[in-house]
Design a protein around this motif. Structure first.
Motif, PDB file in Angstrom:
ATOM      1  N   THR A 164       0.976  -1.415  -0.132  1.00 18.25           N
ATOM      2  CA  THR A 164      -0.072   0.024  -0.353  1.00 18.25           C
ATOM      3  C   THR A 164       0.656   0.892   0.292  1.00 18.25           C
ATOM      4  O   THR A 164       0.229   2.092  -0.849  1.00 18.25           O
ATOM      5  N   ALA A 165       1.511   1.007   0.566  1.00 18.15           N
ATOM      6  CA  ALA A 165       2.907   2.600   0.842  1.00 18.15           C
ATOM      7  C   ALA A 165       3.412   3.048  -0.045  1.00 18.15           C
ATOM      8  O   ALA A 165       3.821   3.970  -0.734  1.00 18.15           O
ATOM      9  N   GLN A 166       4.052   1.339  -1.053  1.00 23.48           N
ATOM     10  CA  GLN A 166       5.095   1.893  -2.239  1.00 23.48           C
ATOM     11  C   GLN A 166       3.748   2.207  -3.331  1.00 23.48           C
ATOM     12  O   GLN A 166       4.403   2.849  -4.086  1.00 23.48           O
ATOM     13  N   ILE A 167       2.371   2.106  -3.384  1.00 24.21           N
ATOM     14  CA  ILE A 167       1.902   2.332  -5.163  1.00 24.21           C
ATOM     15  C   ILE A 167       1.649   3.646  -4.220  1.00 24.21           C
ATOM     16  O   ILE A 167       1.989   4.711  -5.471  1.00 24.21           O
ATOM     17  N   ILE A 168       1.191   4.209  -3.185  1.00 31.81           N
ATOM     18  CA  ILE A 168       1.361   5.943  -2.649  1.00 31.81           C
ATOM     19  C   ILE A 168       2.283   6.433  -3.309  1.00 31.81           C
ATOM     20  O   ILE A 168       2.876   7.641  -3.088  1.00 31.81           O
ATOM     21  N   ASP A 169       3.534   6.039  -2.991  1.00 32.29           N
ATOM     22  CA  ASP A 169       4.675   7.114  -2.922  1.00 32.29           C
ATOM     23  C   ASP A 169       5.117   7.410  -3.833  1.00 32.29           C
ATOM     24  O   ASP A 169       5.706   7.968  -4.478  1.00 32.29           O
ATOM     25  N   ALA A 170       4.602   6.068  -4.549  1.00 31.57           N
ATOM     26  CA  ALA A 170       4.949   6.478  -6.218  1.00 31.57           C
ATOM     27  C   ALA A 170       4.487   7.052  -6.633  1.00 31.57           C
ATOM     28  O   ALA A 170       4.954   7.519  -7.376  1.00 31.57           O
ATOM     29  N   VAL A 171       3.667   7.169  -6.832  1.00 35.03           N
ATOM     30  CA  VAL A 171       2.371   7.554  -6.929  1.00 35.03           C
ATOM     31  C   VAL A 171       2.505   9.562  -7.130  1.00 35.03           C
ATOM     32  O   VAL A 171       2.211  10.052  -7.376  1.00 35.03           O
ATOM     33  N   ASN A 172       3.042   9.653  -5.880  1.00 34.39           N
ATOM     34  CA  ASN A 172       3.290  11.070  -4.649  1.00 34.39           C
ATOM     35  C   ASN A 172       4.595  11.256  -6.005  1.00 34.39           C
ATOM     36  O   ASN A 172       5.214  12.944  -6.052  1.00 34.39           O
ATOM     37  N   GLU A 173       5.808  10.695  -5.838  1.00 34.53           N
ATOM     38  CA  GLU A 173       7.024  11.100  -6.706  1.00 34.53           C
ATOM     39  C   GLU A 173       6.687  11.253  -7.801  1.00 34.53           C
ATOM     40  O   GLU A 173       7.706  12.519  -7.952  1.00 34.53           O
ATOM     41  N   HIS A 174       5.887  10.304  -8.812  1.00 36.55           N
ATOM     42  CA  HIS A 174       5.952  10.324  -9.932  1.00 36.55           C
ATOM     43  C   HIS A 174       4.682  11.325 -10.322  1.00 36.55           C
ATOM     44  O   HIS A 174       5.113  11.802 -11.893  1.00 36.55           O
ATOM     45  N   LEU A 175       4.354  11.367 -10.158  1.00 37.88           N
ATOM     46  CA  LEU A 175       2.894  12.277 -10.483  1.00 37.88           C
ATOM     47  C   LEU A 175       2.808  14.053  -9.894  1.00 37.88           C
ATOM     48  O   LEU A 175       2.366  15.068 -10.230  1.00 37.88           O
ATOM     49  N   ASN A 176       3.615  13.620  -8.398  1.00 35.97           N
ATOM     50  CA  ASN A 176       3.094  14.916  -7.871  1.00 35.97           C
ATOM     51  C   ASN A 176       1.489  15.328  -8.352  1.00 35.97           C
ATOM     52  O   ASN A 176       1.496  16.832  -8.352  1.00 35.97           O
ATOM     53  N   PRO A 177       0.668  14.657  -7.509  1.00 38.24           N
ATOM     54  CA  PRO A 177      -0.907  15.080  -7.303  1.00 38.24           C
ATOM     55  C   PRO A 177      -1.080  16.059  -6.070  1.00 38.24           C
ATOM     56  O   PRO A 177       0.133  15.915  -4.878  1.00 38.24           O
ATOM     57  N   ARG A 178      -1.814  16.497  -6.257  1.00 37.72           N
ATOM     58  CA  ARG A 178      -2.498  17.213  -4.577  1.00 37.72           C
ATOM     59  C   ARG A 178      -2.651  16.092  -3.702  1.00 37.72           C
ATOM     60  O   ARG A 178      -2.702  17.089  -2.850  1.00 37.72           O
ATOM     61  N   GLY A 179      -3.432  15.589  -4.220  1.00 40.56           N
ATOM     62  CA  GLY A 179      -3.644  14.259  -2.816  1.00 40.56           C
ATOM     63  C   GLY A 179      -3.328  13.164  -4.112  1.00 40.56           C
ATOM     64  O   GLY A 179      -3.868  12.836  -4.817  1.00 40.56           O
ATOM     65  N   ALA A 180      -3.334  11.532  -3.073  1.00 35.33           N
ATOM     66  CA  ALA A 180      -3.511  10.651  -3.500  1.00 35.33           C
ATOM     67  C   ALA A 180      -4.322  10.142  -2.289  1.00 35.33           C
ATOM     68  O   ALA A 180      -4.069   9.658  -1.328  1.00 35.33           O
ATOM     69  N   ALA A 181      -4.454   8.634  -2.707  1.00 36.00           N
ATOM     70  CA  ALA A 181      -5.208   8.481  -1.757  1.00 36.00           C
ATOM     71  C   ALA A 181      -5.275   6.346  -2.408  1.00 36.00           C
ATOM     72  O   ALA A 181      -5.051   6.408  -3.558  1.00 36.00           O
TER      73      ALA A 181
END
Length: 207
Positions: free
Chosen positions: A142-159
């Motif tokens: 779970t942590a790896q997926i959201i960390d990758a989304v945050n790192e590579h997409l730079n979203p305003r938020g992720a879930a």
């Protein structure tokens, strides 16, 4: 130290070099396990099992060869002004528990609020596959997926929310058939605003 901090520390540690065994060595190990289980690896029905098992392992653990950064590298800046939740839900996945090397199977739900662009929705499914096709525990997955989304997409938020049944719990030990494990992580706006979390959960439930 919380789970996120431990994960970041683990990521920062240098990986110990190791020699990957040859296919022949892997097949010999399978024959040893068959014999340890109490069967004869030389009987007709098991003669080709070591080859089949190593081939299957190549599929089960293909995620070690996948790069999450490459998967999420292509984004689209032109999104027609869309800046609301992007949710891909019910992404099926299967992984293997690193403690017993037996499967856990379930589905993932990933949402993000675009900032620097959007990514092809199939890439989120590929991201889940890249991390799940490794020896895992669900919390780390779970942590790896959201960390990758945050790192590579730079979203305003992720879930991210994962729900899965673990065969190490349903096939052995307490044999709790049908028990489901749920893990979740939020970042950015999703972590700061409960209303955004509520919208995420409502969108998951909606059919």
């Amino acid at each position: 130290m919380d789970a996120s901090a431990k994960l970041n520390v683990a990521k920062s540690l240098p990986k110990k070099p190791f020699a990957r065994p040859s296919r022949e060595e892997a097949e010999a190990a399978v024959r040893t396990l068959i014999a340890w289980a109490g069967d004869d690896p030389t009987r007709e029905g098991l003669l080709d099992t070591p080859r089949r098992v190593t081939k299957a392992y190549g599929e089960f653990f293909s995620g070690y060869d996948d790069d999450p950064g490459t998967i999420l590298s292509t984004t689209f800046k032109e999104a027609g002004g869309y800046d609301d939740i992007v949710l891909v839900k019910d992404i099926p996945f299967s992984s293997h528990c690193e403690h017993h090397m037996v499967p856990f199977v379930g589905k993932a739900h990933i949402a993000y609020l675009p900032h620097d662009g959007i990514v092809g929705i199939s890439k989120l499914a590929r991201l889940v596959e890249a991390f799940s096709r490794r020896l895992q525990v669900q919390e780390v997955l779970t942590a790896q997926i959201i960390d990758a989304v945050n790192e590579h997409l730079n979203p305003r938020g992720a879930a991210v929310l994962l729900e899965a049944e673990h065969m190490c719990m349903s096939m052995r030990g307490v044999r709790a058939h049908g028990a489901t494990t749920v893990t979740q992580r939020f970042s950015g706006v999703f972590a700061e605003e409960k209303s955004e979390q509520d919208r995420f959960f409502e969108m998951i439930r909606r059919r």
